[in-house]
Scaffold this motif. Sequence first.
Motif, PDB file in Angstrom:
ATOM      1  N   GLN A   1      -6.314 -17.074  -3.620  1.00 30.46           N
ATOM      2  CA  GLN A   1      -6.555 -18.501  -3.387  1.00 30.46           C
ATOM      3  C   GLN A   1      -7.997 -18.717  -2.946  1.00 30.46           C
ATOM      4  O   GLN A   1      -8.540 -17.944  -2.165  1.00 30.46           O
ATOM      5  CB  GLN A   1      -5.639 -19.028  -2.287  1.00 30.46           C
ATOM      6  CG  GLN A   1      -4.185 -19.150  -2.641  1.00 30.46           C
ATOM      7  CD  GLN A   1      -3.437 -19.831  -1.515  1.00 30.46           C
ATOM      8  OE1 GLN A   1      -3.683 -20.990  -1.196  1.00 30.46           O
ATOM      9  NE2 GLN A   1      -2.512 -19.101  -0.900  1.00 30.46           N
ATOM     10  N   GLN A   2      -8.591 -19.791  -3.431  1.00 29.44           N
ATOM     11  CA  GLN A   2      -9.894 -20.184  -2.932  1.00 29.44           C
ATOM     12  C   GLN A   2      -9.731 -20.819  -1.551  1.00 29.44           C
ATOM     13  O   GLN A   2      -8.811 -21.595  -1.334  1.00 29.44           O
ATOM     14  CB  GLN A   2     -10.560 -21.175  -3.877  1.00 29.44           C
ATOM     15  CG  GLN A   2     -10.886 -20.613  -5.245  1.00 29.44           C
ATOM     16  CD  GLN A   2     -11.611 -21.624  -6.102  1.00 29.44           C
ATOM     17  OE1 GLN A   2     -12.505 -22.319  -5.641  1.00 29.44           O
ATOM     18  NE2 GLN A   2     -11.220 -21.709  -7.368  1.00 29.44           N
TER      19      GLN A   2
ATOM     20  N   GLY B   1     -10.423 -23.459   1.143  1.00 31.33           N
ATOM     21  CA  GLY B   1     -10.873 -24.847   1.113  1.00 31.33           C
ATOM     22  C   GLY B   1     -10.440 -25.620  -0.104  1.00 31.33           C
ATOM     23  O   GLY B   1     -10.778 -26.795  -0.256  1.00 31.33           O
ATOM     24  N   ARG B   2      -9.658 -24.991  -1.011  1.00 33.49           N
ATOM     25  CA  ARG B   2      -9.246 -25.674  -2.248  1.00 33.49           C
ATOM     26  C   ARG B   2      -7.742 -25.874  -2.339  1.00 33.49           C
ATOM     27  O   ARG B   2      -7.230 -26.238  -3.385  1.00 33.49           O
ATOM     28  CB  ARG B   2      -9.727 -24.872  -3.466  1.00 33.49           C
ATOM     29  CG  ARG B   2     -11.236 -24.792  -3.597  1.00 33.49           C
ATOM     30  CD  ARG B   2     -11.842 -26.123  -3.941  1.00 33.49           C
ATOM     31  NE  ARG B   2     -11.315 -26.640  -5.189  1.00 33.49           N
ATOM     32  CZ  ARG B   2     -11.783 -26.288  -6.390  1.00 33.49           C
ATOM     33  NH1 ARG B   2     -12.776 -25.421  -6.493  1.00 33.49           N
ATOM     34  NH2 ARG B   2     -11.268 -26.810  -7.488  1.00 33.49           N
ATOM     35  N   ARG B   3      -7.026 -25.606  -1.263  1.00 36.44           N
ATOM     36  CA  ARG B   3      -5.592 -25.906  -1.156  1.00 36.44           C
ATOM     37  C   ARG B   3      -4.779 -25.394  -2.352  1.00 36.44           C
ATOM     38  O   ARG B   3      -4.212 -26.154  -3.126  1.00 36.44           O
ATOM     39  CB  ARG B   3      -5.380 -27.404  -0.996  1.00 36.44           C
ATOM     40  CG  ARG B   3      -5.922 -27.966   0.314  1.00 36.44           C
ATOM     41  CD  ARG B   3      -5.231 -27.325   1.499  1.00 36.44           C
ATOM     42  NE  ARG B   3      -5.751 -27.839   2.763  1.00 36.44           N
ATOM     43  CZ  ARG B   3      -5.410 -27.360   3.943  1.00 36.44           C
ATOM     44  NH1 ARG B   3      -4.580 -26.336   4.004  1.00 36.44           N
ATOM     45  NH2 ARG B   3      -5.911 -27.861   5.055  1.00 36.44           N
TER      46      ARG B   3
ATOM     47  N   ALA C   1      -5.783 -23.645  -5.086  1.00 41.95           N
ATOM     48  CA  ALA C   1      -6.505 -23.288  -6.306  1.00 41.95           C
ATOM     49  C   ALA C   1      -6.893 -21.812  -6.245  1.00 41.95           C
ATOM     50  O   ALA C   1      -7.223 -21.275  -5.191  1.00 41.95           O
ATOM     51  CB  ALA C   1      -7.752 -24.159  -6.457  1.00 41.95           C
ATOM     52  N   ARG C   2      -6.842 -21.169  -7.407  1.00 42.71           N
ATOM     53  CA  ARG C   2      -7.122 -19.741  -7.479  1.00 42.71           C
ATOM     54  C   ARG C   2      -8.570 -19.488  -7.921  1.00 42.71           C
ATOM     55  O   ARG C   2      -9.181 -20.324  -8.595  1.00 42.71           O
ATOM     56  CB  ARG C   2      -6.165 -19.072  -8.471  1.00 42.71           C
ATOM     57  CG  ARG C   2      -4.714 -19.085  -8.013  1.00 42.71           C
ATOM     58  CD  ARG C   2      -4.444 -17.971  -7.027  1.00 42.71           C
ATOM     59  NE  ARG C   2      -3.160 -18.140  -6.324  1.00 42.71           N
ATOM     60  CZ  ARG C   2      -2.677 -17.244  -5.490  1.00 42.71           C
ATOM     61  NH1 ARG C   2      -3.340 -16.120  -5.258  1.00 42.71           N
ATOM     62  NH2 ARG C   2      -1.541 -17.447  -4.871  1.00 42.71           N
ATOM     63  N   GLU C   3      -9.090 -18.322  -7.547  1.00 38.42           N
ATOM     64  CA  GLU C   3     -10.416 -17.938  -8.012  1.00 38.42           C
ATOM     65  C   GLU C   3     -10.425 -17.895  -9.539  1.00 38.42           C
ATOM     66  O   GLU C   3      -9.477 -17.439 -10.176  1.00 38.42           O
ATOM     67  CB  GLU C   3     -10.791 -16.553  -7.467  1.00 38.42           C
ATOM     68  CG  GLU C   3     -10.878 -16.475  -5.957  1.00 38.42           C
ATOM     69  CD  GLU C   3     -12.139 -17.118  -5.410  1.00 38.42           C
ATOM     70  OE1 GLU C   3     -13.028 -17.464  -6.213  1.00 38.42           O
ATOM     71  OE2 GLU C   3     -12.233 -17.274  -4.182  1.00 38.42           O
TER      72      GLU C   3
ATOM     73  N   SER D   1     -19.872 -21.373   0.818  1.00 31.81           N
ATOM     74  CA  SER D   1     -18.512 -21.355   0.269  1.00 31.81           C
ATOM     75  C   SER D   1     -17.885 -19.982   0.128  1.00 31.81           C
ATOM     76  O   SER D   1     -16.672 -19.874  -0.056  1.00 31.81           O
ATOM     77  CB  SER D   1     -18.504 -22.037  -1.102  1.00 31.81           C
ATOM     78  OG  SER D   1     -19.366 -21.341  -1.999  1.00 31.81           O
ATOM     79  N   ASN D   2     -18.655 -18.902   0.199  1.00 36.71           N
ATOM     80  CA  ASN D   2     -18.060 -17.567   0.102  1.00 36.71           C
ATOM     81  C   ASN D   2     -18.794 -16.616   1.049  1.00 36.71           C
ATOM     82  O   ASN D   2     -19.358 -15.614   0.637  1.00 36.71           O
ATOM     83  CB  ASN D   2     -18.103 -17.029  -1.334  1.00 36.71           C
ATOM     84  CG  ASN D   2     -17.100 -15.909  -1.547  1.00 36.71           C
ATOM     85  OD1 ASN D   2     -15.907 -16.074  -1.292  1.00 36.71           O
ATOM     86  ND2 ASN D   2     -17.566 -14.761  -2.006  1.00 36.71           N
TER      87      ASN D   2
ATOM     88  N   LYS E   1      -9.645 -14.417   3.083  1.00 40.67           N
ATOM     89  CA  LYS E   1      -8.969 -14.002   1.850  1.00 40.67           C
ATOM     90  C   LYS E   1      -8.343 -12.622   1.999  1.00 40.67           C
ATOM     91  O   LYS E   1      -7.237 -12.371   1.508  1.00 40.67           O
ATOM     92  CB  LYS E   1      -9.957 -14.030   0.671  1.00 40.67           C
ATOM     93  CG  LYS E   1     -10.304 -15.432   0.207  1.00 40.67           C
ATOM     94  CD  LYS E   1     -11.068 -15.450  -1.102  1.00 40.67           C
ATOM     95  CE  LYS E   1     -12.447 -14.888  -0.976  1.00 40.67           C
ATOM     96  NZ  LYS E   1     -13.252 -15.062  -2.218  1.00 40.67           N
TER      97      LYS E   1
ATOM     98  N   ASP F   1      -7.410 -22.572   6.253  1.00 39.43           N
ATOM     99  CA  ASP F   1      -8.665 -22.865   5.567  1.00 39.43           C
ATOM    100  C   ASP F   1      -9.768 -23.023   6.597  1.00 39.43           C
ATOM    101  O   ASP F   1      -9.686 -23.881   7.483  1.00 39.43           O
ATOM    102  CB  ASP F   1      -8.559 -24.152   4.747  1.00 39.43           C
ATOM    103  CG  ASP F   1      -8.067 -23.900   3.327  1.00 39.43           C
ATOM    104  OD1 ASP F   1      -8.519 -22.917   2.729  1.00 39.43           O
ATOM    105  OD2 ASP F   1      -7.230 -24.671   2.837  1.00 39.43           O
TER     106      ASP F   1
END
Length: 591
Positions: free
Chosen positions: A127-128, A130-132, A134-136, A349-350, A358, A373
């Motif tokens: 999962q990304q 901060g994107r609730r 959403a996957r990488e 962001s990463n 992660k 998050d």
Amino acid sequence: MSHTVTVRWSTRLPDSVFGRATPGGTLELNQRWLDDLVAGSEGDFPEGRQHRTLRRELLATLVHEVAHLYDRGRYWSNEQRTLLRQCRSRFRTQGKAGLPGECLGQTERRFTLSDAPRFLDLAGWPQQVGRRGAREAMNRQTYRSPDDYERFSPAEYLAVNLEYFLLDPQYHCRRPALHAYFAAHFGWAPDVDTACPTTIPYLRAGLDTRQPALGWLDPERIYAVHYLLAEPNEQWVSRWGHSMLRLVICAPGRPLGPDCLLDLDYHLVLSFRAFVDDLQLSSWDGLIGNYPSRLFILPLQQVIDEYTQIELRGLSSVPLRLDEQARYQLAQQAAALHWSYDGTYYFISNNCAVETLKLLRTGSAERAMQDLDSLTPRGLLRLLASRGLADMEPLQDRQAALRQGYYFDSYEERYRHMFSVLRTQLQIPAEQMEDWFNTDAQIRRDWFAEADTRTTAALLVLEEAIRRRQALEIQQDLKLRLLSPSAPPELAAAAHDMEGILAGSSFLSRPGELLREGYGLPQPEEARRFTDLADARHQALRTNADQLEQRLLAMIDPHQRQQLDATSDNLQLLGEQLRQLHGESGGVQLP
């Protein structure tokens, strides 16, 4: 539930294609290999195929294509099909397209294996943050792969790995987490004759000649996992702190328990860092993602020294509430990423907090971790504490935390205490510690004769700090001169050699690039060969670095070199003086 798959030999397939599944669900194998298979011959079997022999390649093709049929839901039950139709109907009523992935998400992803959240975590599409949910978009586990095609998509990753799950008796050792996942999903796993090693190899990211290149992690000896936070400082890249994980590992022979906190020499730190292979640390490059993000496994003492003595930052070690299974899984996932992962560092962001989160999500598999998050190290700690996942109680009493190993204070506090001893005992003229640090080494030496045992010890600690600061200032000065467009030829040549050393050291953060044979976690024979390769690379790097250091020493500003040498002499004098005074006093308590 059993189903029949029709398999036939086909003359329509290109030579490079061993087999494929048709839209109707039939599996076709390339007939050009039939005669060789019957004869037990390899024929003109092409080199470089992953499964080495014709028979294994054809078997792998069968498994691969059947895996796709299984994953696409061709053999779903009538109940499953009805649920999917109902889901699609609801989506259309809401004005949505009703894509299968969305529908499966609405029905707890019960039907496709390659879309299952836990599988995606282990396969390299987490999962990304901060994107609730959403996957990488891209799989960054680029090293130690059995077949690069697996990273094309989750469906291909599933098919490739089922080949090895069924056909490779070492799969349970090389990719233990995925093997356990498949075994649980199917309720079955192939019989194997070999037991896996109980320890996991990792590369020590340094050139210390006192330690072998390869270390070994025993997940069974992990008593606890701590969230390790380096406090922020005024540097641009450090103003939000740094997130790490500390593995509290018990010494051999000690049973799991609180006493393992005393075994600091065995504790390891999992630290995602931006690997910088040039001389210039660019904040812009950190923002746009020009630095690789890699997982280092470091000795705790090295991390303590780096932050508390060099960067003058405190470290908080906060216990996480993870059970034994979660700790074991976290260690396995960390080892897998250490050997395979080559991410991209983005300051926003990463960053270290995002990568650490992660790892916690995918490694522990704790449900309470999945919807966390946070983009900052301190924000992540606050979130873990608010959810009851981090225990802040051991840090409430600072002195107790220092004694028990939950907090490691910045040496700046110690230096200021030592400076106050000098001000009180010697009446030195410097009013601020920075003034004393900037005083000429010979002038500082003039005060040594008046010092008693306690004050001599304070002087020694401060001289060590001064020498460390002088070395850092010299490094910074040399870097600026090396990067200058008007640098003389000898400096330009040194800069070129230094960049070569940095580039050559990339394997220290990316061990998978050095060991091309095999896949997943290195097995014992591969580990032995890796040790030989790493030792040779270590020796070459040390030789080049020593030669470059001698050249750079000749380029140091004469005044800086004189002060550095004088401070080294001061340290020797103070050491001798302290030993003499301590012996005469019969053991006076030192500050």
